[in-house]
Design a protein around this motif. Structure first.
Motif, PDB file in Angstrom:
ATOM      1  N   GLU A   5       0.829  -1.210   0.000  1.00  0.00           N
ATOM      2  CA  GLU A   5       0.000   0.000   0.000  1.00  0.00           C
ATOM      3  C   GLU A   5       0.863   1.260   0.000  1.00  0.00           C
ATOM      4  O   GLU A   5       0.556   2.231  -0.703  1.00  0.00           O
ATOM      5  CB  GLU A   5      -0.918  -0.002   1.225  1.00  0.00           C
ATOM      6  CG  GLU A   5      -1.961  -1.109   1.210  1.00  0.00           C
ATOM      7  CD  GLU A   5      -2.700  -1.224   2.525  1.00  0.00           C
ATOM      8  OE1 GLU A   5      -3.884  -1.581   2.500  1.00  0.00           O
ATOM      9  OE2 GLU A   5      -2.095  -0.942   3.576  1.00  0.00           O
ATOM     10  N   THR A 229     -10.359  -6.497  -6.687  1.00  0.00           N
ATOM     11  CA  THR A 229     -10.550  -5.317  -7.534  1.00  0.00           C
ATOM     12  C   THR A 229      -9.434  -4.289  -7.355  1.00  0.00           C
ATOM     13  O   THR A 229      -9.177  -3.499  -8.254  1.00  0.00           O
ATOM     14  CB  THR A 229     -11.896  -4.647  -7.221  1.00  0.00           C
ATOM     15  OG1 THR A 229     -11.964  -4.354  -5.810  1.00  0.00           O
ATOM     16  CG2 THR A 229     -13.046  -5.566  -7.584  1.00  0.00           C
ATOM     17  N   GLU A 230      -8.760  -4.301  -6.197  1.00  0.00           N
ATOM     18  CA  GLU A 230      -7.688  -3.336  -5.965  1.00  0.00           C
ATOM     19  C   GLU A 230      -6.353  -3.793  -6.542  1.00  0.00           C
ATOM     20  O   GLU A 230      -5.371  -3.046  -6.533  1.00  0.00           O
ATOM     21  CB  GLU A 230      -7.523  -3.039  -4.472  1.00  0.00           C
ATOM     22  CG  GLU A 230      -7.096  -4.226  -3.607  1.00  0.00           C
ATOM     23  CD  GLU A 230      -8.271  -5.040  -3.102  1.00  0.00           C
ATOM     24  OE1 GLU A 230      -8.055  -5.843  -2.169  1.00  0.00           O
ATOM     25  OE2 GLU A 230      -9.385  -4.876  -3.627  1.00  0.00           O
TER      26      GLU A 230
END
Length: 244
Positions: A5, A229-230
């Protein structure tokens, strides 16, 4: 926030200034984190190039069909002098032939699904390791020239020495995949996809591709449907699912 992230937000310019400064300080301290960042950059640039190539192909195919439609509509019911009509037909015929050749070139020589989706940036290991430069240079050269049989034992030796290097594991998995050693490749990709790092998405993506290359569409679909989806491969996963 995990490394995946952080890297993603750093590359997108979404980190607050304080977090950005802390991340850059961490980069200076951690060679592994710097390597993950470098690979992430390479992968994103590579994927953008592949998307542009696919878009160009679609434009050329659309140009061909649109051209033929326009040509047909312009020819219908038009009254012009004979010479001009002949000239226009010759010009239109020549242009139509050129358009047809362009479209046919892309369609007739279109690679199979695995060749279209199973692509990756060049291997670059020398900058991040203290291992003997000759060995790393030979490894890079063999892999980047697609001599996977030669690159395989060199990568295996490197990963044995540095088992924590997930980037090397990923490229070793690709070598195994390209030499059709599917179970061993999947073992590595599964391991990479289960360890929290910036390589998680790549492990899952290449796990799906291993089934695609082997011709097992059922398992390929199963893995693709699990891509979140990320994930940076989410769109490609959906595109591939539609084509299976």
């Amino acid at each position: 926030m995990n490394n995946t992230e952080k890297i993603d937000r750093y590359l997108r310019g979404e980190l607050p200034e304080a977090d950005k400064n802390a991340f850059e300080a961490e980069l200076n301290q951690s060679a592994d984190l710097a390597a993950e960042l470098a690979l992430q950059k390479d992968m994103e640039q590579f994927l953008r190039k592949q998307d542009r190539r696919a878009a160009l192909k679609g434009q050329l195919e659309g140009m061909g069909s649109e051209f033929f439609q326009n040509t047909a509509s312009k020819e219908t019911g038009r009254i012009v002098p004979l010479r001009r009509n002949q000239t226009m037909r010759w010009v239109i015929g020549l242009a139509a032939t050129i358009a047809l050749v362009l479209v046919a070139r892309f369609l007739l020589f279109q690679p199979n699904l695995y060749e279209q989706y199973g692509q990756y940036p060049p291997l670059a290991m020398i900058e991040k390791s203290n291992t003997a430069q000759d060995n790393l240079a030979a490894m890079e050269s063999a892999f980047n020239q697609k001599d996977f049989a030669k690159a395989l034992p060199l990568l295996q030796a490197y990963v044995k020495e540095k088992p924590e290097d997930l980037q090397a594991q990923l490229y070793l998995g690709i070598c195994l995949l390209e030499t059709e050693k599917y179970p061993a490749a999947r073992e590595l990709f599964t391991n990479i996809s289960s360890v929290e790092s910036s390589f998680v998405d790549y492990g899952q993506w290449y796990l799906a591709l291993s089934y695609l290359k082997e011709g097992n569409k059922t398992e390929c679909r199963r893995v693709l449907q699990q891509v979140p989806t990320e994930s940076e491969f989410a769109q490609k996963a959906q595109d591939l699912l539609k084509r299976l």
